[in-house]
Design a protein around this motif. Structure first.
Motif, mmCIF file in Angstrom:
data_model
loop_
_atom_site.group_PDB
_atom_site.id
_atom_site.type_symbol
_atom_site.label_atom_id
_atom_site.label_comp_id
_atom_site.label_asym_id
_atom_site.label_seq_id
_atom_site.Cartn_x
_atom_site.Cartn_y
_atom_site.Cartn_z
ATOM 1 N N ASP A 36 0.859 -1.193 0.000
ATOM 2 C CA ASP A 36 0.000 0.000 0.000
ATOM 3 C C ASP A 36 0.891 1.238 0.000
ATOM 4 O O ASP A 36 1.774 1.378 0.849
ATOM 5 C CB ASP A 36 -0.877 -0.046 1.269
ATOM 6 N N CYS A 37 0.678 2.116 -0.978
ATOM 7 C CA CYS A 37 1.494 3.336 -1.049
ATOM 8 C C CYS A 37 1.084 4.298 0.065
ATOM 9 O O CYS A 37 -0.101 4.514 0.288
ATOM 10 C CB CYS A 37 1.293 4.023 -2.394
ATOM 11 N N ASP B 118 -3.568 2.701 -5.437
ATOM 12 C CA ASP B 118 -2.382 2.714 -4.570
ATOM 13 C C ASP B 118 -2.187 1.420 -3.775
ATOM 14 O O ASP B 118 -1.412 1.382 -2.834
ATOM 15 C CB ASP B 118 -2.414 3.926 -3.629
ATOM 16 N N LYS C 230 2.438 1.647 8.892
ATOM 17 C CA LYS C 230 2.259 3.099 8.835
ATOM 18 C C LYS C 230 2.307 3.692 10.230
ATOM 19 O O LYS C 230 2.773 4.811 10.424
ATOM 20 C CB LYS C 230 0.936 3.433 8.172
#
Ligand SMILES: [Mg+2]
Length: 419
Positions: free
Chosen positions: A6-7, A101, A153
């Motif tokens: 996942d960008c 993305d 993240k």
């Protein structure tokens, strides 16, 4: 094992690749027509800017915190997305593009003891090749891989990849993971679950399967099994072709002349037809609609649409634009101010399976050649180098006051470096 790449803050990251001075600075990206916020950098998130926040309310905050603002530049984002996918495909046994993305990675063949290192390699390689930071999650199922990628993240010390496989680790993570953020739960079910005090992924996984079946049916059961580490959501390498292709926009200023409306509709149908040809399909019907500004109560409100069936399945911009423009002229009412228009191509089927019509008025072979040439030129020279005459050369009447350059898809916009 399944992976998810996942960008990170994808649209913002695309802008930062070409303007590194934006690193560390709050950045927001606006929706079509510069209406509201659709992407935020971490710094902007920390300032409390929410998804969907109306842009006009952010004036003070933007000045106070020197926030960088961009109109959405989809030409740039889709090209960067293609580059990320290209790198992923070059190093993973198989990939499934999930969205602009996100891609799932099929990791069959990678040994268990190498998965951790492999995840970090994928993350570093994409960053090196494209400049886009990504978060790779690896686990027993797609749903768990998504959760693992979200962990990356939150915790920068994971350095872009998280291999989550030991039962005790998974339990620890699920106990903290909000149920509404689990893939497949969505807003619809999270309210029902919360009213029953189910607030984490772990709580959900502890529910009796019969309860899940009765309240959330097959989709909920799949999520339940996936959280327990049993894969239920298959890997798809073939993306299904779109069954409807729609292009519609709101205009920056209302349009009240038939010429303006014709031009915009021709432009939308050209974009839709190009997408249709890209997936090697044809359509047999189209929807054209026009609508006024529903917020301008003092004006006469008008919404009109028409479904047109084509004499034969087609993918020719020339033919489709002719029909769409004639339909728009029929819908147009003098003295009305139009805020939005759109076209949708429907009854889509693969081009090779088309039955020819005996008394076809159109020379299909000639149109095919013309369209191939048109697509080739536009691909090489930048979008809309060649258009049908009705579409004009002005482009879409949209507010895009903060647009960045098309660094990667337009020769005129190529990055210049001054030493
Ligand atoms: Mg993302």
């Amino acid at each position: 094992m399944y992976g998810l790449a996942d960008c990170n803050n994808f649209f913002v990251s695309c802008e930062r690749v070409f303007q590194p001075a934006l690193n560390g600075r709050p950045v927001i990206i606006l929706s079509n027509n510069d209406g509201c916020v659709i992407a935020r950098s971490n710094e902007a998130k920390r300032l409390g800017i929410k998804m969907g926040h109306p842009f006009f309310q952010l004036d003070t905050l933007i000045k106070r915190h020197n926030i960088a603002v961009f109109s959405s530049n989809y030409a740039l984002y889709s090209d960067m997305s293609r580059r990320v996918q290209q790198t992923l495909r070059s190093i993973c046994p198989a990939t499934e593009v999930y969205s602009i993305d996100e891609s799932f990675l099929n990791l069959q063949g990678v040994k268990d003891e190498e998965l951790d290192a492999f995840g970090h390699y994928v993350s570093a390689k994409v960053l090196k090749d494209t400049g886009i930071p990504i978060s790779v999650g690896i686990s027993h199922t797609k749903t768990l891989a998504k959760i693992a990628s979200k962990l990356c993240k939150q915790y920068p010390k994971l350095r872009g990849s998280c291999y989550m496989h030991r039962p005790q680790d998974i339990e620890k993570v699920l106990r903290k993971f909000p149920v509404e953020d689990v893939w497949g739960i969505g807003r619809r079910f999270s309210a029902m679950l919360k009213s029953r005090n189910i607030s984490t992924a772990y709580d959900f996984a502890q529910l009796p399967l019969d309860f899940v079946r009765s309240k959330m049916h097959l989709g909920g059961m799949k999520t339940w099994y996936e959280l327990h580490g049993h894969p239920c959501i298959e890997f798809e390498t073939q993306i299904p072709d779109k069954q409807q292709i729609m292009v519609s926009r709101s205009f920056s200023k209302e349009l009240d002349t038939v010429e303006d409306v014709k031009e915009q509709v021709a432009l939308f149908i050209s974009m839709a037809a190009e997408k249709l040809r890209r997936q090697r399909s044809v359509c047999q019907a189209m929807h054209v609609f026009l609508l006024t500004n529903r917020f301008r109560h003092e004006q006469e409100q008008h919404y009109d649409n028409r479904l047109v069936t084509l004499p034969a399945p087609s993918d020719s911009t020339v033919e489709l634009a002719d029909i769409a423009v004639r339909t728009a002229v029929q819908l147009f009412r003098q003295g009305t101010f139009y805020k939005k228009a759109g076209v949708a191509l429907t009854q889509i089927s693969p081009k090779e399976s088309v039955q020819t019509v005996l008394f076809d008025e159109i020379d299909r072979e000639k149109h095919d050649k013309l369209m191939t040439a048109l697509d080739k030129i536009n691909e090489k020279q930048g979008q809309r180098a060649v258009v049908v005459a009705t579409a004009g050369f002005d482009g879409i009447r949209m507010n895009r006051n903060h647009l960045s350059q098309n660094y990667t898809t337009d020769w005129n916009d190529i990055l210049e470096i001054h030493c």
